[in-house]
Design a protein around this motif. Structure first.
Motif, PDB file in Angstrom:
ATOM      1  N   ASP A  23       0.914  -1.148  -0.072  1.00 18.44           N
ATOM      2  CA  ASP A  23      -0.036  -0.090   0.177  1.00 18.44           C
ATOM      3  C   ASP A  23       0.906   1.207   0.008  1.00 18.44           C
ATOM      4  O   ASP A  23       1.454   1.720   0.923  1.00 18.44           O
ATOM      5  CB  ASP A  23      -0.860   0.126   1.187  1.00 18.44           C
ATOM      6  CG  ASP A  23      -1.740   0.975   1.151  1.00 18.44           C
ATOM      7  OD1 ASP A  23      -1.743   2.056   0.416  1.00 18.44           O
ATOM      8  OD2 ASP A  23      -2.789   1.476   2.322  1.00 18.44           O
ATOM      9  N   ALA A  24       1.060   1.973  -1.017  1.00 16.36           N
ATOM     10  CA  ALA A  24       2.168   3.027  -1.334  1.00 16.36           C
ATOM     11  C   ALA A  24       1.761   4.274  -0.302  1.00 16.36           C
ATOM     12  O   ALA A  24       2.595   4.938  -0.334  1.00 16.36           O
ATOM     13  CB  ALA A  24       2.078   3.303  -2.818  1.00 16.36           C
ATOM     14  N   ALA A  25       0.329   4.411  -0.147  1.00 14.77           N
ATOM     15  CA  ALA A  25       0.001   5.404   0.835  1.00 14.77           C
ATOM     16  C   ALA A  25       0.507   5.254   2.127  1.00 14.77           C
ATOM     17  O   ALA A  25       0.481   5.997   3.023  1.00 14.77           O
ATOM     18  CB  ALA A  25      -1.344   5.561   0.706  1.00 14.77           C
ATOM     19  N   ASP A  26       0.691   3.932   2.583  1.00 12.51           N
ATOM     20  CA  ASP A  26       1.302   3.618   3.794  1.00 12.51           C
ATOM     21  C   ASP A  26       2.591   4.326   4.395  1.00 12.51           C
ATOM     22  O   ASP A  26       3.563   3.904   3.704  1.00 12.51           O
ATOM     23  CB  ASP A  26       1.190   2.156   4.239  1.00 12.51           C
ATOM     24  CG  ASP A  26       1.717   1.601   5.496  1.00 12.51           C
ATOM     25  OD1 ASP A  26       2.269   2.547   6.301  1.00 12.51           O
ATOM     26  OD2 ASP A  26       1.926   0.336   5.613  1.00 12.51           O
ATOM     27  N   PRO A  27       2.571   5.317   5.197  1.00 11.09           N
ATOM     28  CA  PRO A  27       3.875   5.972   5.389  1.00 11.09           C
ATOM     29  C   PRO A  27       4.890   5.107   6.269  1.00 11.09           C
ATOM     30  O   PRO A  27       6.060   5.436   6.016  1.00 11.09           O
ATOM     31  CB  PRO A  27       3.422   7.140   6.414  1.00 11.09           C
ATOM     32  CG  PRO A  27       2.242   6.731   6.931  1.00 11.09           C
ATOM     33  CD  PRO A  27       1.500   5.861   6.065  1.00 11.09           C
ATOM     34  N   GLY A  28       4.616   4.014   6.606  1.00 12.59           N
ATOM     35  CA  GLY A  28       5.610   3.319   7.264  1.00 12.59           C
ATOM     36  C   GLY A  28       6.354   2.335   6.300  1.00 12.59           C
ATOM     37  O   GLY A  28       7.531   1.686   6.778  1.00 12.59           O
ATOM     38  N   ILE A  29       5.924   2.262   5.236  1.00  6.03           N
ATOM     39  CA  ILE A  29       6.873   1.367   4.278  1.00  6.03           C
ATOM     40  C   ILE A  29       8.037   2.153   3.885  1.00  6.03           C
ATOM     41  O   ILE A  29       8.139   3.174   3.370  1.00  6.03           O
ATOM     42  CB  ILE A  29       5.935   0.913   2.935  1.00  6.03           C
ATOM     43  CG1 ILE A  29       4.952   0.196   3.403  1.00  6.03           C
ATOM     44  CG2 ILE A  29       6.878   0.176   1.896  1.00  6.03           C
ATOM     45  CD1 ILE A  29       3.858  -0.290   2.181  1.00  6.03           C
TER      46      ILE A  29
END
Lengths: 400, 123
Positions: free
Chosen positions: A127-133
């Motif tokens: 999920d590219a919107a997940d800032p944790g990645i």
């Protein structure tokens, strides 16, 4: 005595060549650490890597019993994202990526136009919107983004193949500044959750973002030994400190690539360049599970026509597992012979299995011959009767 | 009794007409965990340099060459059930075979203990 410098089997390129033979081996982030731990370093898939520390047998059994840390930083870590990436990747591999939810992963195959296997790999939807990645990504990609781990020997060919077939709007990043470590074994969860709290909640073939000492980790519950365990992707400058910290846990020892090979063989898992190649299809390789139901029904992956016909009619040769009578290992290159002594197949991986306490092998053989339950192998002129057995040789212990 | 060594890491210990052959501690260490040994049958005639035995570790198969010519009088039966004996005691209980020597003069071409130690140190 001949051949006294054993080397573990490692993945080869699709054309059967070995990067080791061409370029001087490259150095991976943990090189000095392996040497300090007493690792015996050998050329491996284009890199210098530890084949063993205290001994393959002891390391193998330790992993089955406790937990072993493997450096697999030679493997290719890729991030692919952009418009319609799901559909674009489905053109190149036979898995159903559409139903794959963010943080879920699966085993898949890059196929050529004839349905031959160019590489085997793990692919995870992000999920590219997940800032944790912890990967560089354009959040606008939404969840049409994937993290892919491919074999070390094939990674540059894979990148070329992907780039050639993916539209220019799709971004492909090779994360060559990241290390990849595998922590495998029944006690991997205890050791890793102690220093990276929360990883115990992951289930098999699921991944997530975690932090350790201020470093971002991408952790999946997966591996290639048949045991429960994790793969941990992290920035290369954090790798040594992390390896040091995890090996300070009482359950964990560093394990070389020799034991990685014997563990994956016992787990019935194929090794690219040996058990898989462009001459083998997913059906022949007995990897039918990698052909997702929707994809089988719709087709539209490379070599679909041939693969689906082969699936219906049965392949000429099929990958099987055997336990060899006696104690002598029967290795890659040995022949499968029929009652007349004619060569009808070949052993593609074989060796003494420490947990089975017997020689085992994978071979390609006509399915009808395999169904008889007993086959004969020939190595250096000597015949070895063998029993055909279902794989894995040692039960998988994944935590689902 | 005297002991000689080959560049291929076999040792041969001579006691009168009878000699015992095995692989060196260095070789056993390089091979790692030994899982199978095939020793020659009694009565087999060997010429110096012949493939006389097979030793297999978890990862590799190797031929063991005879350091001298002669007739095999005994293979080490203990290695059939316990090939790991070669790792535990390569230059003692992990011997491979015994033979009656045909020609003592062949031994002059081999290394003594000191020369072999220097040879291994350079590897």
């Amino acid at each position: 005595m001949s051949d006294i410098a054993p080397e573990p089997a490692h993945e080869l390129r699709a054309d059967g060549t070995d990067p080791v033979e061409e370029l001087p081996p490259q150095v991976l982030p943990l090189d000095a650490w392996h040497r300090a731990q007493g690792g015996r370093m050998v050329p491996f898939a284009g890199y210098t890597m530890p084949v063993q520390y205290e001994g393959i047998m002891a390391e193998h059994l330790w992993t089955r019993d406790s937990a072993g840390l493997f450096d697999v930083s030679h493997m290719g870590q890729l991030v692919i994202h952009g418009p319609d990436t799901t559909a674009a990747l489905e053109v190149l591999l036979p898995g159903d990526l559409r139903i794959l939810k963010p943080a879920k992963m699966r085993y898949s195959l890059l196929l050529d136009e004839q349905g031959g296997i160019l590489d085997d790999l793990m692919v995870t939807r992000l999920d590219a919107a997940d800032p944790g990645i912890p990967f560089p990504m354009d959040a606008a990609a939404g969840d049409d983004a994937f993290y892919m781990v491919v074999n070390g020997a094939t990674k540059y060919d894979d990148i070329g193949h992907l780039r050639e077939h993916l539209a220019d709007e799709i971004t492909l990043n090779h994360l060559d500044d990241r290390a990849l470590l595998a922590l495998q074994g029944p006690k991997a969860v205890d050791a890793l959750d102690r220093i990276v709290p929360g990883v115990a909640a992951l289930t098999f073939m699921t991944a997530g973002s975690f932090a350790w000492n201020g470093h971002a980790l991408w952790v999946s519950r997966s591996g290639y030994t048949g045991e429960d365990g994790y793969e941990i992707s992290l920035q290369e400058d954090a790798a040594t400190a992390f390896a040091e910290a995890i090996c300070a846990e009482p359950e964990v020892k560093p394990i070389g690539l020799g034991a990685r090979d014997s563990l994956r063989l016992e787990a019935g898992l194929p090794l690219y360049g040996h058990d898989l190649s462009p001459d083998t299809t997913p059906v022949a390789a007995d990897l039918g599970f990698a052909l997702s139901k929707r994809r089988r029904e719709e087709g539209g992956f490379p070599g679909a026509e041939r693969i689906l016909a082969e699936r219906a009619a049965g392949p000429a040769l099929k990958r099987i597992g055997v336990i060899v009578d006696g104690r002598q290992p029967v290795r890659e290159g040995a022949e499968v012979v029929d009652a007349d002594g004619s060569v009808v197949g070949h052993v593609t991986s074989g060796g003494f299995a420490p947990s089975v306490q017997a020689p085992i092998a994978m071979a390609y053989c006509p399915p009808a011959l395999a169904e008889s339950g007993a086959i004969t192998l020939r190595q250096r002129g000597k015949l070895h009767p063998a029993r055909v057995v279902p794989m894995p040789f040692v039960p998988h212990r994944y935590v689902r | 009794m005297s002991r000689f060594f080959t560049q291929e890491h076999e040792w041969i210990e001579v006691d009168g007409e009878v000699a015992t052959v095995g692989i060196t501690e260095y070789a056993a260490g390089q091979l790692g965990d030994i899982v199978f040994v095939d020793v020659p049958a009694d009565g087999r005639e060997l010429t110096k340099g012949d493939d006389a035995a097979v030793v297999e570790s978890v990862k590799a198969a190797s031929d063991v060459y005879t350091p001298a010519s002669g007739v095999v009088i005994e293979g080490n039966a203990a290695l059939t059930d316990n090939p790991a004996l070669v790792n535990e005691d390569p230059e003692g209980g992990g011997w491979f075979f015994k033979l009656t020597l045909r020609d003592d003069s062949e031994l002059g071409e081999l290394m003594d203990e000191e020369k072999y130690a220097a040879y291994v140190a350079r590897l």
